[in-house]
Design an enzyme around this catalytic site. Structure first.
Site, short mmCIF file in Angstrom:
data_model
loop_
_atom_site.label_atom_id
_atom_site.label_comp_id
_atom_site.label_asym_id
_atom_site.label_seq_id
_atom_site.Cartn_x
_atom_site.Cartn_y
_atom_site.Cartn_z
N ASP A 10 0.87 -1.17 0.00
CA ASP A 10 0.00 0.00 0.00
C ASP A 10 0.91 1.22 0.00
O ASP A 10 1.54 1.53 1.01
CB ASP A 10 -0.89 -0.03 1.26
N LYS A 78 2.61 11.39 -3.30
CA LYS A 78 1.60 10.70 -4.09
C LYS A 78 0.68 11.70 -4.81
O LYS A 78 0.17 11.43 -5.88
CB LYS A 78 0.78 9.80 -3.16
N GLU A 179 -7.35 0.63 -4.36
CA GLU A 179 -7.35 0.55 -2.90
C GLU A 179 -8.68 0.07 -2.31
O GLU A 179 -8.68 -0.84 -1.47
CB GLU A 179 -6.91 1.89 -2.30
N ASP A 201 -13.41 5.08 1.18
CA ASP A 201 -11.98 5.15 1.49
C ASP A 201 -11.51 6.60 1.49
O ASP A 201 -11.27 7.18 0.43
CB ASP A 201 -11.22 4.30 0.44
#
Lengths: 646, 230
Positions: A10, A78, A179, A201
């Protein structure tokens, strides 16, 4: 090729994790410090060897450097992955990073870090390499294959950038998994195998919602939606901006030019946010450079009012996902919560409202740690790909593409060729022809997005179909096959049908690195040579030992040292002696254990040092000097009058 | 690199070399995955072209084939097997997406039969006045006037509840017409599936007209919904 393990990674905005299947249970692999989470923070070591390149540190140690040497540290990278120059500049308004000043149009932007410059995939590669090393240390054998998770709403360029980062880190990325889908896999392992679930999420920097149908081990995504610019970071920035504004207005101190102080405030904002999930109020209390104290109480009710606009932005994607799946809230059997931000009670309330949970006597699923569930799911997917496992042999994930794929038609409109929420792999075949006699080239512009005009969509690539045999206008018939693979990445092939010639196509991705560039950025080539593995473990263990020994040797100079009790000092000395003796041996594991023991012995000292650094950063003049080149770029993400806070 | 979809030449299996009919995803002899077969979307599921489908059986077959074909099952296979797994799964997914949706299925079958159908995907086309079904001409003209009026009112910030009510009523009416078209289409499915060549030709013509009408009506309903919701 050796069929080694496949790990699940992850690669998060805030934290990253690596996990694997231990028998029939996914397990997170801890780092050398015993922590499951590796902060996605990369720092250039300030004590560079004379003449050599500075070493790079990742994780908790890099996070400490955020306050001491903020200009040599990068986090939340990211958010910059797969983005063009214009988008990055927008993003950087919220972060204290600077672009290299020699970037040319169309290049992948590079970020300045100390005296060096890195592309976002290179920074991510350092995080991935750390996770790879953690896994290798854990298994005592090389790890070369991985599944990496990405936000479901990541576009083609962001996915490609993530794959590039894996390659640079010496990893063969077998699959990119979304994810929320990964989270569903983790939950699906031991839950009812039939039903419809939604995964909500809310991570550090991105928001995703996915709706899945589970049946006989098949996890079929019905729809997905999200926002790659929405997450816990936004809440931090909101609190931070308010504190900065208030300090400026009430105490006449502008901390915006002081990156060390901004990081201290950011840390305080994050702590306040976290404590507000369990407490009814949080407190800011810090000393300012002019000797004043900034004190402020934030009641939960005020906090909730403040973040409401941020949270409200998750409602639209949820409703759209339901609509696209053709479902009503009542038809969702379970809602799984993922991401640290879902610990916020107001988020849970919103989810409850969106999916009518309480009215149906249901609660959101929170049994698995929201920080770990994605990595656990990635490990499940890794096990599926590795094959030959009883636990996962019946499981199969059918995911979708989050965004429609289109080509620019005459007049700038978009002709959609693959609709969003199509199960991937998906393909479309289109035919093109020429408009002028003897024309040998046709240009095609591929875009991703839901808007009607190509200019409003995300430009993916421009293709030049070359080598078309000269014919009258309209006669050539060029068949172009667009294929979105299981990673959600586009592949294109073309053929001229009348002549039977395969038209040569030159794909110029609008954003992204070329293969050659990626090749040149691969980190330490010895990383993937198996014969060097044992040697490398030893070298790494010795390097870690050297680093901690050097730090411990400098310790008595620090004022914090005097705060330690004589017993504590003696314990450090003893641990130091053991490590120094063992270090020259050949046993990497023994060196590591001794390093760990010394690290444990110095834990309280490190905390004292951190506290000292924090107050220095707030008060110290030295940091001001370092911060001069920061400019005023750290600005509030949303204009927010201080009055609303009272 | 690509096989054209209409080729039906027998080919030899790349793995066991035994010849087999082209339209198969797996070699009937050695069970190895094969390059994307020729044939239409129906044949992927072992079906003859037809319009009434058992959707739950279709889903089951989709899941069964996915388990065997999906790239996840070939992560460590030979390069060419990976390639075919990707291409075959894309074909399977494209086929399932098309066949499970009644409208896409109908359009696809009509195209297979050589009918000319307007392209659905070319942007978000507004209502084209030249294609108004004759029986609706008058009402559509009125509706367009009202829509224009509504947009103008919205622009200057006016509320016109009478106009709004009248538009809502029109929306109701055209939605009803849309439902009627869907029912007519459903009736044609059976006519096509069970008819002989002649009956099929006639049914195809009616379906093309129904699809045109449906396309027109759904655009109209969408325009009204958007204007009301704006």
């Amino acid at each position: 090729m050796a069929e080694g393990r496949v790990v699940g990674i992850d690669l998060g905005t805030t934290n990253s994790l690596v996990a694997y299947m231990q028998g029939d249970t996914p397990v997170v692999i801890p780092g050398v410090d015993g922590s499951n989470l590796v902060p996605s923070v990369v720092a250039l070591d300030p004590i560079a060897a004379a003449g050599g390149r500075p070493t790079v540190t990742v994780g908790n140690s890099a996070r400490k450097a955020l306050i001491e040497t903020p200009e040599r540290v990068i986090y939340s990278v990211k958010r910059l992955m797969g983005r063009g120059l214009g988008e990055i500049q927008e993003e950087l308004k919220l972060f204290p990073f600077h672009l290299a000043d020699d970037i040319e149009e169309g290049e992948v932007p590079r970020i300045r870090l100390g005296e060096l410059k890195f592309t976002p995939p290179e920074i991510s590669a350092y995080v991935l390499r750390q996770l790879k090393r953690n896994a290798e240390r854990f298994f005592g054998e090389p790890v070369t294959q991985a599944v990496i998770t990405v936000p479901a709403y990541f576009n083609d360029a962001q996915r490609q950038a993530t794959k590039d980062a894996g390659r640079m880190a010496g990893l063969d990325v077998l699959r990119l998994v979304n994810e929320p889908t990964a989270a569903a896999l983790a939950y699906g392992l031991d839950h009812a195998k039939v039903g419809t679930i939604a995964v909500y999420d809310l991570g550090g920097g991105t928001f995703d919602v996915s709706i899945l149908k589970l049946r006989d081990g098949i996890f079929e995504v019905q729809s997905t939606n999200g926002d790659t610019h929405l997450g816990g970071d936004d809440i931090d920035n909101l609190l931070l901006a308010i504190a900065l504004d208030e300090i400026h207005a009430e105490h006449g101190v502008d901390l915006r030019g002081n990156p060390g102080a901004v990081q201290v405030l950011r840390k305080a904002a994050i702590e306040a946010k976290i404590s507000l999930s369990t407490e009814s109020a949080a407190h800011f209390d810090m000393e300012l450079p002019n000797g004043d104290r900034y004190q402020r109480e934030i009641p939960r009710a005020v906090f909730e009012m403040l973040i409401e606009p941020v949270l409200e932005r998750t409602a639209g994607p949820c409703k759209q996902a339901l609509k696209d799946a053709g479902l009503t809230p009542e038809q969702i059997d379970e809602v799984v919560l993922v991401g640290g931000s879902t610990r916020i009670p107001a988020v849970r309330q919103l989810v409850d409202d969106l999916f009518h949970l309480k009215a149906r006597g249901k609660k959101p699923q929170i049994e698995l740690n929201p920080d770990e569930v994605v990595a656990l799911g990635a490990a499940v997917q890794a096990d599926i790909l590795a094959g030959a496992s009883k636990t996962t042999e019946e499981m199969l994930l059918l995911d979708v593409t989050p965004l429609s794929l289109g080509i620019e038609a005459l007049g700038g409109a978009v002709a959609r060729i693959i609709q969003r929420n199509s199960t991937i792999p998906a393909s479309a075949t289109e035919h093109f022809t020429t408009g002028v006699d003897g024309q040998t080239n046709v240009a095609i512009h591929v875009v991703q997005g839901e808007r009607e005009l190509a200019a409003d969509c995300r430009s993916l690539a421009r293709f030049d179909l070359k080598g078309i045999p000269p014919m009258s206008a309209g006669l050539p018939r060029i068949e172009v096959k667009f294929l979105i693979d299981a990673d959600g990445i586009l592949q294109v092939r073309a053929r001229e049908q009348r002549s039977g010639l395969a038209a040569e196509i030159e794909v110029k991705a609008t954003y992204g690195l070329t293969d050659e560039q990626v090749e040149s950025m691969i980190l330490d080539s010895f990383d993937h040579a198996e014969e060097d593995f044992a040697k490398r473990l030893l070298i790494e263990a010795r390097n870690e030992a050297e680093t901690i020994l050097a730090a411990v040797d400098r310790a008595p100079e620090s004022p914090a040292w005097r705060q330690l009790s004589p017993e504590e000092q003696a314990a450090i000395h003893a641990a130091r002696g053991r490590l120094a003796a063992i270090k020259q041996g050949e046993d990497a594991a023994a060196i590591r254990n001794a390093t760990l023991a010394l690290d444990q012995a110095t834990r309280r000292f490190a905390e004292l040092m951190m506290e000292a650094a924090v107050s220095t950063a707030i008060r110290g003049k030295t940091m001001d000097a370092a911060g001069n080149d920061m400019g005023d770029d750290v600005t509030a993400p949303h204009a927010m009058a201080p009055a609303e806070f009272k | 690199m690509f096989k054209t979809l209409d080729s039906a030449v027998p080919v030899a299996c790349w793995s066991c070399s035994i010849g087999h009919n082209d339209s198969t995803l797996f070699c009937p002899h050695c069970s190895k995955i094969q390059p994307p077969p020729g044939g239409d979307y129906f044949s992927v599921f072992g079906l003859k072209p037809r319009l009434e489908l058992d959707l739950s059986a279709l889903e089951q077959e989709f899941h069964r084939l996915s388990r065997k074909l999906h790239p996840d099952r070939f992560a460590r296979a030979l390069v060419n097997e990976k390639e075919w797994s990707l291409a075959d799964t894309a074909l399977l997914n494209d086929a399932y997406r098309t066949l499970k949706d009644p409208l896409r299925r109908t359009e696809y079958l009509l195209k297979l039969e050589g009918a000319e159908i307007g392209e659905e995907h070319s942007g978000k086309d507004r209502v084209d006045p030249s294609r108004v079904p004759a029986d609706l001409l008058e009402e559509v003209f009125d509706l367009n006037m009202q829509l224009e009026e509504m947009r103008m009112a919205r622009k200057i910030g006016d509320e016109d509840s009478a106009l709004e009510a009248s538009l809502a009523e029109a929306k109701e009416k055209f939605s009803g017409l849309l439902k009627a078209v869907d029912e007519d289409l459903r009736a044609e499915w059976r006519a096509w599936d069970e008819g002989n060549e002649l009956a099929r030709q006639a049914s195809q013509k009616r379906m093309v007209a129904l699809l045109d009408r449906r396309h027109y009506l759904s655009n109209l309903v969408r325009d009204v919904t958007e204007t009301l919701g704006a």
